[in-house]
Write a protein that holds these residues in place. Structure first.
Motif, PDB file in Angstrom:
ATOM      1  N   PHE A  60       1.470   6.480  -2.920  1.00 33.48           N
ATOM      2  CA  PHE A  60       2.322   5.728  -3.830  1.00 33.48           C
ATOM      3  C   PHE A  60       3.742   6.302  -3.898  1.00 33.48           C
ATOM      4  O   PHE A  60       4.603   5.724  -4.566  1.00 33.48           O
ATOM      5  CB  PHE A  60       1.721   5.703  -5.235  1.00 33.48           C
ATOM      6  CG  PHE A  60       0.497   4.838  -5.350  1.00 33.48           C
ATOM      7  CD1 PHE A  60       0.588   3.527  -5.775  1.00 33.48           C
ATOM      8  CD2 PHE A  60      -0.755   5.336  -5.005  1.00 33.48           C
ATOM      9  CE1 PHE A  60      -0.541   2.720  -5.871  1.00 33.48           C
ATOM     10  CE2 PHE A  60      -1.894   4.548  -5.100  1.00 33.48           C
ATOM     11  CZ  PHE A  60      -1.780   3.230  -5.535  1.00 33.48           C
ATOM     12  N   SER A 112       7.411   6.888  -3.196  1.00 35.68           N
ATOM     13  CA  SER A 112       8.464   6.061  -2.605  1.00 35.68           C
ATOM     14  C   SER A 112       9.396   6.877  -1.717  1.00 35.68           C
ATOM     15  O   SER A 112      10.187   6.327  -0.960  1.00 35.68           O
ATOM     16  CB  SER A 112       9.284   5.378  -3.705  1.00 35.68           C
ATOM     17  OG  SER A 112       9.753   6.339  -4.643  1.00 35.68           O
ATOM     18  N   ASP A 172       6.510   6.479  -9.600  1.00 38.74           N
ATOM     19  CA  ASP A 172       5.406   6.366  -8.635  1.00 38.74           C
ATOM     20  C   ASP A 172       4.073   6.699  -9.303  1.00 38.74           C
ATOM     21  O   ASP A 172       3.059   6.023  -9.055  1.00 38.74           O
ATOM     22  CB  ASP A 172       5.642   7.307  -7.449  1.00 38.74           C
ATOM     23  CG  ASP A 172       6.877   6.945  -6.649  1.00 38.74           C
ATOM     24  OD1 ASP A 172       7.225   5.755  -6.611  1.00 38.74           O
ATOM     25  OD2 ASP A 172       7.496   7.857  -6.071  1.00 38.74           O
ATOM     26  N   ASN A 179       3.346   6.429 -12.489  1.00 41.46           N
ATOM     27  CA  ASN A 179       3.005   5.335 -13.399  1.00 41.46           C
ATOM     28  C   ASN A 179       2.486   4.122 -12.627  1.00 41.46           C
ATOM     29  O   ASN A 179       1.575   3.419 -13.086  1.00 41.46           O
ATOM     30  CB  ASN A 179       4.224   4.945 -14.229  1.00 41.46           C
ATOM     31  CG  ASN A 179       4.593   6.015 -15.250  1.00 41.46           C
ATOM     32  OD1 ASN A 179       3.740   6.788 -15.676  1.00 41.46           O
ATOM     33  ND2 ASN A 179       5.858   6.068 -15.639  1.00 41.46           N
ATOM     34  N   ARG A 180       3.056   3.873 -11.462  1.00 39.82           N
ATOM     35  CA  ARG A 180       2.607   2.751 -10.629  1.00 39.82           C
ATOM     36  C   ARG A 180       1.177   2.997 -10.141  1.00 39.82           C
ATOM     37  O   ARG A 180       0.346   2.076 -10.114  1.00 39.82           O
ATOM     38  CB  ARG A 180       3.557   2.579  -9.442  1.00 39.82           C
ATOM     39  CG  ARG A 180       3.313   1.323  -8.610  1.00 39.82           C
ATOM     40  CD  ARG A 180       4.583   0.959  -7.830  1.00 39.82           C
ATOM     41  NE  ARG A 180       5.062   2.093  -7.048  1.00 39.82           N
ATOM     42  CZ  ARG A 180       4.684   2.353  -5.791  1.00 39.82           C
ATOM     43  NH1 ARG A 180       3.829   1.546  -5.186  1.00 39.82           N
ATOM     44  NH2 ARG A 180       5.181   3.378  -5.129  1.00 39.82           N
ATOM     45  N   GLN A 204      -1.238   2.431 -13.046  1.00 42.50           N
ATOM     46  CA  GLN A 204      -1.453   1.015 -13.283  1.00 42.50           C
ATOM     47  C   GLN A 204      -2.391   0.415 -12.237  1.00 42.50           C
ATOM     48  O   GLN A 204      -3.268  -0.397 -12.558  1.00 42.50           O
ATOM     49  CB  GLN A 204      -0.110   0.270 -13.263  1.00 42.50           C
ATOM     50  CG  GLN A 204      -0.210  -1.235 -13.489  1.00 42.50           C
ATOM     51  CD  GLN A 204      -0.849  -1.598 -14.814  1.00 42.50           C
ATOM     52  OE1 GLN A 204      -0.681  -0.864 -15.804  1.00 42.50           O
ATOM     53  NE2 GLN A 204      -1.581  -2.705 -14.852  1.00 42.50           N
ATOM     54  N   TYR A 205      -2.228   0.841 -10.992  1.00 47.64           N
ATOM     55  CA  TYR A 205      -3.099   0.356  -9.913  1.00 47.64           C
ATOM     56  C   TYR A 205      -4.549   0.758 -10.180  1.00 47.64           C
ATOM     57  O   TYR A 205      -5.470  -0.056 -10.012  1.00 47.64           O
ATOM     58  CB  TYR A 205      -2.633   0.926  -8.577  1.00 47.64           C
ATOM     59  CG  TYR A 205      -3.559   0.605  -7.424  1.00 47.64           C
ATOM     60  CD1 TYR A 205      -3.520  -0.634  -6.792  1.00 47.64           C
ATOM     61  CD2 TYR A 205      -4.487   1.544  -6.967  1.00 47.64           C
ATOM     62  CE1 TYR A 205      -4.387  -0.942  -5.751  1.00 47.64           C
ATOM     63  CE2 TYR A 205      -5.347   1.257  -5.926  1.00 47.64           C
ATOM     64  CZ  TYR A 205      -5.292   0.013  -5.319  1.00 47.64           C
ATOM     65  OH  TYR A 205      -6.162  -0.269  -4.277  1.00 47.64           O
TER      66      TYR A 205
END
Length: 213
Positions: A182, A184, A192, A194-195, A198-199
């Motif tokens: 994840f 970037s 990243d 937090n992303r 969420q995933y």
């Protein structure tokens, strides 16, 4: 040779409890659902397993579901109140103490050290028992940071609520997730992390639908 003996003693009580709990394995008859073929592979080496939290028996359910691995459960500090309870949870159940109100770096390092050593750590990222009849509460992002620091994958699992005491135990298991994927850039940023969190929550919701229909 000396090292192997130390490891054997370390897990002696836990393994004894696990063997004597075989009747529970027969009673609950765990049924495992998998999100895809990759999720069916046995979990080897360090891994951080995350699950929804529906009750006090969740650790037992997860142990029954993944009987072939020893679990180091992350447990709240309230369970360690008193010498007897502390010894029981630390030595018998291999629990790692966490203070939700005052989370420290020592706990973070303890968890990542277990993961880096190739052990399985299990935690409940909702942060508390979810008494709602449906829906997985938001995850805390600390789990993703721990996995990233140790290099261990995260494995999402969903426990289905049992309607009756004789109901069969049903678990849904997701595919291991590498947090580094994840990033970037060269290193993962807070965005990243937090992303990724969420995933993982979305994956947990997919597992919930598999179980609940």
């Amino acid at each position: 040779m000396k090292k192997a003996k130390t490891v054997s003693i370390k897990y002696l009580l836990f393994d004894f409890i696990r063997i004597t709990a075989l009747p529970a394995l027969i009673w609950f008859r765990p049924k495992k659902l998998y999100i895809n073929e990759a999720a069916k592979k046995k979990i080897h080496g360090g891994a951080l397993m995350i699950s929804n939290h529906i009750g006090l028996f969740d650790p037992m359910y997860l142990m029954l579901g993944l009987w072939y691995r020893r679990h180091h459960f992350v447990a709240t500090t309230e369970l360690f109140d008193g010498k007897i309870k502390r010894k029981l949870f630390e030595k018998a159940f291999l629990c790692i103490e966490i203070d939700r109100q005052n989370f420290g770096m020592s706990t973070f390092r303890q968890i990542t050290d277990h993961l880096a050593a190739g052990e399985l750590v299990t935690m409940f990222p909702e942060g508390r028992i979810n008494e709602e009849k449906q829906g997985v509460q938001a995850f805390k992002s600390g789990m993703a940071l721990m996995a990233l620091k140790s290099g261990a994958p995260l494995v999402p699992v969903y426990i289905k609520r049992r309607k009756h005491f004789y109901s069969r135990l049903v678990l849904a298991i997701g595919e291991p997730v590498e947090i580094k994927n994840f990033a970037s850039g060269e290193t993962a940023t807070l965005a990243d992390i937090n992303r990724a969190t969420q995933y993982l929550h979305e994956q947990e919701e997919i597992l919930e639908k598999m179980c609940e229909g």
